[in-house]
Design an enzyme around this catalytic site. Structure first.
Site, PDB file in Angstrom:
ATOM      1  CB  VAL A   1      -0.945  -0.012   1.220  1.00 29.01           C
ATOM      2  CG1 VAL A   1      -1.670   1.322   1.365  1.00 29.01           C
ATOM      3  CG2 VAL A   1      -1.953  -1.154   1.103  1.00 29.01           C
ATOM      4  CG  ASP A   2       4.346   3.374   2.693  1.00 23.30           C
ATOM      5  OD1 ASP A   2       3.865   4.469   2.379  1.00 23.30           O
ATOM      6  OD2 ASP A   2       5.212   3.243   3.577  1.00 23.30           O
ATOM      7  CG  ASP A   3       6.671   0.387  -2.218  1.00 21.39           C
ATOM      8  OD1 ASP A   3       7.678   0.700  -2.862  1.00 21.39           O
ATOM      9  OD2 ASP A   3       6.719  -0.108  -1.084  1.00 21.39           O
TER      10      ASP A   3
END
Length: 663
Positions: free
Chosen positions: A391-393
Site C-alpha cells: 500500500v505504501d509503495d
C-alpha cells in the site's frame, strides 16, 4: 563541505549549488532502463544465516566466506562499540543476543577458532546476557536444525494450520504477509526436523550458561501479555507431546497444502515473498519433501537467494534482506520533481515508465482474503512480488505519477489508468477506523502476538500513521479531501498523535519519521497550520533538534514492554541526514519555512554534504520490525536531503506547485 556563518540562512547560490551537486549525484545512480535501486542493509543476521544455509547443504565457497568474515568482523569491531564484543541490530546499538549468536555461529562455520580474541570477546558478551538460551525463536530454530539445541526449544506450529477454516482464530490469513511466507514452509521444516547433509564438526555449548539439553524454560516475548501468553504456552506444551500423533493422512494433506502455497508464490528469481527468510525456508521445505536439487523450483529458489548477495568493492560481502527498487525509484522521482528542470523531469519520466510496467494488475494476492471483491492495481516493494503489493509503495508511486502529469503534461493513457487503479486499490485497502496497513487490511488480531512462535511481536500488519499518511496525501493530491476515506484518515492520524506531539513511525526510525509522515499528510489534507496538533508537533520537533542543528534518533526509541516508551526517547540521537531532512519537510509542511529551526537544519545539511554531492550516514534510519530488525537504506542519504533542500528553495521562491502536492 560548505562554510556558513552561524546566523546565515541558506538561500541563493549556496543553496542552488548544493542542490545541483546532489541532483547530479542522484542522477548518476539511475540505471539505463530508468530505475534506481540502492543497497538495503540489515544487521549481521542475514549474512550469517546465508552461511548457515550454504553449509547445511554442504556448499562452500571459501572466497565468498572470507569476504563475509571480513564484513562480520568489521561490524563487531567498528559498528558495535556499545555491544561490548557482540553484534547489535543497528549502528552503535547494544548487543542483541540472537544476532550475536548467529554471527558467532557463522564465523565458527567459516573457520574462526573459538579461542581467537574476537571470538572470546563475543562469547563473553553473549554469556553475560544469559547465553544462547535467551535467543529468539528463529535463532533457536536454526540451532535446532544443526542439533545445537533440542527441538523442544522451538515452539510448535504444525503444518495442519493450513487446513484450518478461515473463521478459526489462527487461520494463516490472519497473520501478516511476511509472517505468512516465512511460517508456511517453516511448519514443514520443523515437523520433519532435517539434519545437515554433512556434519559440521563442532557444537556451540560454549555459548550456553547451562547445557542446552538441560534448559527447561525457553524464553517468550517480552511483549506477550496474560492471560493469552499462559494459554498459548499450555497449547504449545500439548502440541510438543502430540507431534507424532497427528494422523498421517492429515499431515500429508497439510504438507501438500504448504507446498502448493509456496510453489504458487515462488515468484521466480525474486523469491518467495521477495524476502530472504522466506526464500531460505522454501529451500529447506523442498528438501524436507524430497524434491531433488535439480527440480526447477529448487534451482529457482537458490537463484533468488543469490540475487540478494551484495559484493562490495572493498572486498566485503553481505546479504540483503530484500531489494527495494520500486521504493527507491518512487522516492528518487519525488526528490527530482521537487528539484525541477528539464533534465530532472526527463529522468523522472524514464523512472515512471519503468514503474508503470511493474504495476500488478493480473494477480489477486493474499490481501483478497480480506477484500475479495477488490480489483488489483498496485506496486510491490521489490522488483516482483505479485501476491504482495505494498500500500505504501502504491500510494507513493501514484503520487509521483500524478505530480508529473500536473507539472509536465500528459503521461499517457496507460499511466493515467495506473493512477486510477492505484487510487481504487488503496482506498479499497483502508481498514476500519480510517488507517492503512502496509500489505493487508484489518490485520488487527493482536492476540496472535502472544503465541510462543511470535516472540518478536511482529506477526501482524495493523494500520500505522506513516502508511496512512502517504495514502491520505495521495487522496489529497487527487483532490479528494472531502471524501469519506480522506476524512476518516484525517481523524485516524489526529487520534494517533502522542501526548507530547509526536507520531510513532512504524517503517522508519521513528518519531521523526512518523511526525514527518503525519504533518505532510495533514497539510495536504488542508488542516490549518494553527491546528493544535500541528503546533504540538512543531514544538516537539523543535525540542528534539540537536545543538548542531540536525535531528537524530535510533532504534532504542521504540516502545518497550507493554507499549511504554523507553527513557531513551528524551535523548535525541546523533544527527543524520535523512532524519534531518524528514524534520525539515515536516516543519515546512506545518508552515515553518522561515523558522530558526528550519534555517539551522538546512545549514546542517549543507555543512555535511560531501565532495560527491551526497551525505554520509552510518545510522540505521529504516525499520523492518521495531526492536527486532532495522534497515540502513543507502538511498535515503541521497534522496531525502536533496528533497528537503529543494523544497526549501521552492518555498523561499514562492513556488506554489510545492504546496499543492501531497508529499
Amino acid at each position: 563541505m560548505h562554510e556558513l556563518a552561524v546566523a546565515e540562512a541558506p538561500r541563493g547560490k549556496i543553496l542552488d549549488t548544493a542542490i545541483a551537486n546532489a541532483r547530479e549525484a542522484l542522477l548518476s545512480h539511475q540505471n539505463a532502463d530508468g530505475h534506481w535501486v540502492f543497497e538495503l542493509e540489515a544487521d549481521a543476521t542475514i549474512p550469517a544465516e546465508y552461511v548457515m544455509l550454504q553449509r547445511f547443504f554442504g556448499k562452500r565457497d571459501e572466497a565468498r566466506e572470507a569476504a563475509i568474515r571480513r564484513y562480520l568482523r568489521r561490524l563487531q569491531e567498528q559498528e558495535a562499540p556499545t555491544a561490548q564484543g557482540g553484534w547489535p541490530l543497528f549502528h552503535d546499538g547494544a548487543l542483541d543476543i540472537s544476532c550475536s549468536v548467529k554471527a558467532y555461529f557463522a564465523l565458527r562455520l567459516i573457520g574462526d577458532a573459538p579461542d581467537a580474541a574476537h571470538m572470546v570477546r563475543a562469547r563473553d558478551a553473549i554469556l553475560a546476557k544469559g547465553g544462547a538460551a535467551r535467543s529468539n525463536v528463529f535463532t533457536r530454530g536454526t540451532l535446532a536444525l544443526f542439533g545445537m539445541v533440542p527441538w523442544r526449544a522451538v515452539p510448535v506450529i504444525p503444518p495442519e494450520i493450513m487446513l484450518l477454516p478461515s473463521w478459526f482464530p489462527f487461520h494463516i490469513g490472519k497473520i501478516s504477509y511476511w509472517a505468512r511466507t516465512v511460517v508456511v514452509p517453516l511448519t514443514v521444516v520443523n515437523a520433519r526436523r532435517p539434519k545437515p547433509l554433512e556434519p559440521i564438526g563442532f557444537d556451540l555449548r560454549e555459548l550456553f550458561v547451562q547445557p542446552p539439553e538441560e534448559v527447561r524454560e525457553w524464553p517468550g516475548g517480552a511483549h506477550q501479555q496474560e492471560p493469552w501468553a499462559t494459554l498459548f504456552r499450555a497449547l504449545d506444551w500439548a502440541l510438543q507431546r502430540a507431534q507424532r500423533l497427528f494422523p498421517r493422512t492429515h499431515r500429508a494433506r497439510a504438507e501438500a497444502a504448504c507446498e502448493g502455497f509456496v510453489t504458487e508464490r515462488l515468484n521466480g528469481e525474486d523469491g518467495l515473498g521477495a524476502i530472504y527468510p522466506a526464500m531460505a525456508n522454501a529451500i529447506w521445505m523442498y528438501h524436507c519433501l524430497g524434491v531433488p536439487d535439480t527440480d526447477p523450483r529448487v534451482v529457482t529458489a537458490w537463484a533468488a537467494i543469490e540475487k540478494l548477495v551484495c559484493e562490495r568493492t572493498d572486498g566485503e560481502v553481505y546479504v540483503q534482506p530484500c531489494l527495494s527498487p520500486i521504493w527507491d525509484t518512487a522516492l528518487a522521482s519525488h526528490a527530482l520533481l521537487e528539484v525541477g528542470g528539464e533534465e530532472a523531469a526527463s529522468s523522472v519520466k524514464r523512472g515512471l515508465d519503468w514503474l508503470v510496467e511493474r504495476e500488478i494488475t493480473d494477480v489477486v494476492g493474499d490481501w483478497a482474503w480480506q477484500r475479495p471483491d477488490l480489483a488489483p492495481g498496485g506496486w510491490a516493494f521489490q522488483y516482483a512480488n505479485a501476491h504482495y503489493p505494498d500500500v505504501d509503495d502504491t500510494a507513493v508511486v501514484a503520487l509521483a505519477m500524478d505530480r508529473y502529469r500536473r507539472e509536465h503534461g500528459p503521461i499517457g493513457e496507460q499511466m493515467d489508468a495506473s493512477v486510477t487503479r492505484a487510487r481504487n486499490w488503496v482506498v479499497g485497502m483502508q481498514s476500519k477506523g480510517g488507517g492503512w496497513g502496509a500489505f493487508d487490511a484489518d490485520n488487527n488480531y493482536h492476540y496472535l502476538n502472544n503465541i510462543p512462535f511470535a516472540d518478536h511481536g511482529a506477526l501482524l500488519d495493523p494500520p500505522t500513521v506513516d502508511v496512512t499518511g502517504r495514502c491520505l496525501a495521495m487522496l489529497a493530491q487527487l483532490e479528494e479531501n472531502g471524501t469519506k476515506p480522506a476524512r476518516e484518515a484525517v481523524d485516524y492520524v489526529l487520534a494517533e498523535q502522542e501526548a507530547d506531539g509526536a507520531w510513532y513511525g512504524r517503517w522508519g526510525v521513528n518519531y521523526v519519521y512518523g511526525t514527518w509522515s503525519a504533518l505532510t499528510a495533514l497539510n495536504a489534507a488542508g488542516v490549518s497550520h494553527q491546528h493544535p496538533s500541528m503546533r504540538r508537533a512543531v514544538a516537539w520537533l523543535e525540542g528534539r533538534q540537536n545543538a548542531d542543528g540536525g535531528w537524530g534518533e535510533d532504534g532504542d526509541t521504540y516502545p518497550g514492554k507493554g507499549g511504554t516508551r523507553p527513557d531513551e526517547l528524551s535523548r535525541p540521537g546523533v544527527s543524520t541526514s535523512s532524519q534531518t531532512a524528514w524534520a525539515l519537510l515536516a516543519l515546512m509542511a506545518a508552515g515553518e519555512v522561515d523558522s530558526a529551526a528550519v534555517a539551522r537544519g538546512a545549514r546542517w545539511l549543507l555543512e555535511h554534504q560531501n565532495a560527491e554531492g551526497e551525505w554520509d550516514e552510518d545510522d540505521y534510519t529504516g525499520t523492518g520490525f521495531p526492536r527486532v530488525f532495522y534497515l540502513r537504506y543507502h538511498g535515503y542519504r541521497r534522496i531525502f536531503p536533496l528533497w528537503a533542500l529543494a523544497r526549501l528553495r521552492n518555498l523561499q521562491n514562492g513556488n506554489s506547485r510545492t504546496v499543492s502536492v501531497g508529499l
